[in-house]
Write a protein that holds these residues in place. Sequence first.
Motif, PDB file in Angstrom:
ATOM      1  N   LEU A 154       0.848  -1.178   0.000  1.00  0.00           N
ATOM      2  CA  LEU A 154       0.000   0.000   0.000  1.00  0.00           C
ATOM      3  C   LEU A 154       0.888   1.235   0.000  1.00  0.00           C
ATOM      4  O   LEU A 154       1.796   1.347   0.833  1.00  0.00           O
ATOM      5  CB  LEU A 154      -0.908   0.011   1.238  1.00  0.00           C
ATOM      6  CG  LEU A 154      -1.791  -1.215   1.460  1.00  0.00           C
ATOM      7  CD1 LEU A 154      -2.578  -1.058   2.762  1.00  0.00           C
ATOM      8  CD2 LEU A 154      -2.722  -1.445   0.286  1.00  0.00           C
ATOM      9  N   ALA A 155       0.661   2.154  -0.932  1.00  0.00           N
ATOM     10  CA  ALA A 155       1.393   3.423  -0.969  1.00  0.00           C
ATOM     11  C   ALA A 155       0.746   4.361   0.041  1.00  0.00           C
ATOM     12  O   ALA A 155      -0.458   4.616  -0.023  1.00  0.00           O
ATOM     13  CB  ALA A 155       1.346   4.017  -2.368  1.00  0.00           C
ATOM     14  N   VAL A 156       1.546   4.860   0.995  1.00  0.00           N
ATOM     15  CA  VAL A 156       1.012   5.689   2.071  1.00  0.00           C
ATOM     16  C   VAL A 156       1.657   7.073   2.070  1.00  0.00           C
ATOM     17  O   VAL A 156       2.813   7.238   1.686  1.00  0.00           O
ATOM     18  CB  VAL A 156       1.191   5.010   3.456  1.00  0.00           C
ATOM     19  CG1 VAL A 156       0.443   3.674   3.493  1.00  0.00           C
ATOM     20  CG2 VAL A 156       2.654   4.804   3.812  1.00  0.00           C
ATOM     21  N   GLU A 157       0.881   8.065   2.495  1.00  0.00           N
ATOM     22  CA  GLU A 157       1.355   9.456   2.551  1.00  0.00           C
ATOM     23  C   GLU A 157       2.477   9.639   3.558  1.00  0.00           C
ATOM     24  O   GLU A 157       3.419  10.382   3.316  1.00  0.00           O
ATOM     25  CB  GLU A 157       0.199  10.384   2.949  1.00  0.00           C
ATOM     26  CG  GLU A 157      -0.842  10.593   1.891  1.00  0.00           C
ATOM     27  CD  GLU A 157      -0.417  11.591   0.832  1.00  0.00           C
ATOM     28  OE1 GLU A 157       0.550  12.347   1.045  1.00  0.00           O
ATOM     29  OE2 GLU A 157      -1.067  11.594  -0.218  1.00  0.00           O
ATOM     30  N   ARG A 166       3.076   8.005  10.322  1.00  0.00           N
ATOM     31  CA  ARG A 166       1.655   7.981  10.704  1.00  0.00           C
ATOM     32  C   ARG A 166       1.096   6.565  10.567  1.00  0.00           C
ATOM     33  O   ARG A 166       0.351   6.094  11.435  1.00  0.00           O
ATOM     34  CB  ARG A 166       0.877   8.969   9.838  1.00  0.00           C
ATOM     35  CG  ARG A 166      -0.610   9.011  10.149  1.00  0.00           C
ATOM     36  CD  ARG A 166      -1.343   9.959   9.246  1.00  0.00           C
ATOM     37  NE  ARG A 166      -1.387   9.394   7.886  1.00  0.00           N
ATOM     38  CZ  ARG A 166      -1.926  10.008   6.843  1.00  0.00           C
ATOM     39  NH1 ARG A 166      -2.443  11.209   6.972  1.00  0.00           N
ATOM     40  NH2 ARG A 166      -1.932   9.432   5.665  1.00  0.00           N
ATOM     41  N   SER A 167       1.460   5.869   9.502  1.00  0.00           N
ATOM     42  CA  SER A 167       1.008   4.488   9.315  1.00  0.00           C
ATOM     43  C   SER A 167       1.573   3.588  10.398  1.00  0.00           C
ATOM     44  O   SER A 167       0.884   2.694  10.893  1.00  0.00           O
ATOM     45  CB  SER A 167       1.418   3.972   7.937  1.00  0.00           C
ATOM     46  OG  SER A 167       0.689   4.639   6.933  1.00  0.00           O
ATOM     47  N   ARG A 168       2.825   3.819  10.792  1.00  0.00           N
ATOM     48  CA  ARG A 168       3.420   3.038  11.880  1.00  0.00           C
ATOM     49  C   ARG A 168       2.636   3.250  13.167  1.00  0.00           C
ATOM     50  O   ARG A 168       2.333   2.293  13.885  1.00  0.00           O
ATOM     51  CB  ARG A 168       4.880   3.418  12.103  1.00  0.00           C
ATOM     52  CG  ARG A 168       5.522   2.556  13.157  1.00  0.00           C
ATOM     53  CD  ARG A 168       6.884   3.033  13.614  1.00  0.00           C
ATOM     54  NE  ARG A 168       7.582   1.977  14.306  1.00  0.00           N
ATOM     55  CZ  ARG A 168       7.259   1.521  15.511  1.00  0.00           C
ATOM     56  NH1 ARG A 168       6.222   2.026  16.174  1.00  0.00           N
ATOM     57  NH2 ARG A 168       7.931   0.536  16.075  1.00  0.00           N
ATOM     58  N   PHE A 195      -0.441   3.977  13.496  1.00  0.00           N
ATOM     59  CA  PHE A 195      -1.738   3.313  13.382  1.00  0.00           C
ATOM     60  C   PHE A 195      -1.603   1.791  13.507  1.00  0.00           C
ATOM     61  O   PHE A 195      -2.251   1.160  14.343  1.00  0.00           O
ATOM     62  CB  PHE A 195      -2.397   3.677  12.051  1.00  0.00           C
ATOM     63  CG  PHE A 195      -3.794   3.148  11.895  1.00  0.00           C
ATOM     64  CD1 PHE A 195      -4.868   3.837  12.440  1.00  0.00           C
ATOM     65  CD2 PHE A 195      -4.042   1.967  11.222  1.00  0.00           C
ATOM     66  CE1 PHE A 195      -6.169   3.352  12.306  1.00  0.00           C
ATOM     67  CE2 PHE A 195      -5.332   1.474  11.083  1.00  0.00           C
ATOM     68  CZ  PHE A 195      -6.396   2.170  11.628  1.00  0.00           C
ATOM     69  N   TYR A 196      -0.756   1.181  12.667  1.00  0.00           N
ATOM     70  CA  TYR A 196      -0.670  -0.275  12.608  1.00  0.00           C
ATOM     71  C   TYR A 196       0.128  -0.888  13.759  1.00  0.00           C
ATOM     72  O   TYR A 196      -0.280  -1.906  14.328  1.00  0.00           O
ATOM     73  CB  TYR A 196      -0.055  -0.720  11.270  1.00  0.00           C
ATOM     74  CG  TYR A 196      -1.029  -0.633  10.124  1.00  0.00           C
ATOM     75  CD1 TYR A 196      -1.901  -1.674   9.845  1.00  0.00           C
ATOM     76  CD2 TYR A 196      -1.097   0.505   9.326  1.00  0.00           C
ATOM     77  CE1 TYR A 196      -2.802  -1.602   8.793  1.00  0.00           C
ATOM     78  CE2 TYR A 196      -1.994   0.598   8.273  1.00  0.00           C
ATOM     79  CZ  TYR A 196      -2.847  -0.460   8.016  1.00  0.00           C
ATOM     80  OH  TYR A 196      -3.748  -0.378   6.988  1.00  0.00           O
ATOM     81  N   VAL A 197       1.276  -0.285  14.094  1.00  0.00           N
ATOM     82  CA  VAL A 197       2.155  -0.871  15.115  1.00  0.00           C
ATOM     83  C   VAL A 197       1.734  -0.419  16.513  1.00  0.00           C
ATOM     84  O   VAL A 197       1.435  -1.236  17.378  1.00  0.00           O
ATOM     85  CB  VAL A 197       3.627  -0.520  14.822  1.00  0.00           C
ATOM     86  CG1 VAL A 197       4.539  -1.037  15.923  1.00  0.00           C
ATOM     87  CG2 VAL A 197       4.047  -1.089  13.462  1.00  0.00           C
ATOM     88  N   ASP A 198       1.699   0.887  16.738  1.00  0.00           N
ATOM     89  CA  ASP A 198       1.348   1.394  18.062  1.00  0.00           C
ATOM     90  C   ASP A 198      -0.136   1.202  18.373  1.00  0.00           C
ATOM     91  O   ASP A 198      -0.497   0.878  19.496  1.00  0.00           O
ATOM     92  CB  ASP A 198       1.709   2.876  18.192  1.00  0.00           C
ATOM     93  CG  ASP A 198       3.196   3.145  17.983  1.00  0.00           C
ATOM     94  OD1 ASP A 198       4.007   2.217  18.169  1.00  0.00           O
ATOM     95  OD2 ASP A 198       3.543   4.279  17.617  1.00  0.00           O
ATOM     96  N   GLY A 199      -1.009   1.405  17.372  1.00  0.00           N
ATOM     97  CA  GLY A 199      -2.449   1.326  17.600  1.00  0.00           C
ATOM     98  C   GLY A 199      -3.012  -0.080  17.557  1.00  0.00           C
ATOM     99  O   GLY A 199      -3.634  -0.545  18.512  1.00  0.00           O
ATOM    100  N   LEU A 200      -2.801  -0.779  16.440  1.00  0.00           N
ATOM    101  CA  LEU A 200      -3.362  -2.126  16.288  1.00  0.00           C
ATOM    102  C   LEU A 200      -2.483  -3.199  16.921  1.00  0.00           C
ATOM    103  O   LEU A 200      -2.932  -4.327  17.109  1.00  0.00           O
ATOM    104  CB  LEU A 200      -3.578  -2.449  14.803  1.00  0.00           C
ATOM    105  CG  LEU A 200      -4.627  -1.613  14.069  1.00  0.00           C
ATOM    106  CD1 LEU A 200      -4.706  -2.038  12.601  1.00  0.00           C
ATOM    107  CD2 LEU A 200      -5.991  -1.701  14.731  1.00  0.00           C
TER     108      LEU A 200
END
Length: 135
Positions: free
Chosen positions: A10-13, A17-19, A21-26
């Motif tokens: 997935l190409a992300v902005e 921020r993605s880290r 969400f996925y690592v710290d959040g999920l």
Amino acid sequence: MEQRISFITLAVEDVARSRKFYVDGLGWKPMFENDEVIMLPAGEHLMLSLWSIESFTAEIGTAPARGVAPITLAHNCATEKEVDNVLALATSIGADVSPAIRREWGGYSGYFSDPDGFRWEIAVNPGPTGDYVLP
């Protein structure tokens, strides 16, 4: 060609921020990460790669289209309670969430979007859920 998928990229902005969400959040655990990419094991022989748009574009030669991608990623759960718990977690980390409902096809599912708008279906699926063996 063997019938399988090895990577979903997935190409992300914003990789940071993605880290978050996925690592710290999920709570997903990266296999590899740097400023340009995070690689997250997502199943046996399957990797979810979150790649900066700039690096993605340099690799493939064309900038990705913007807006909501016309695909979903799916995460199957064993129970409706587990579906609700995952959606509650997504809500708690700021995801846009559509609550789970019983579907015409016999399952129970809801959706959330990640920071780049990629939609995740969280479901109890009455059919095959990954235990299918290729002939």
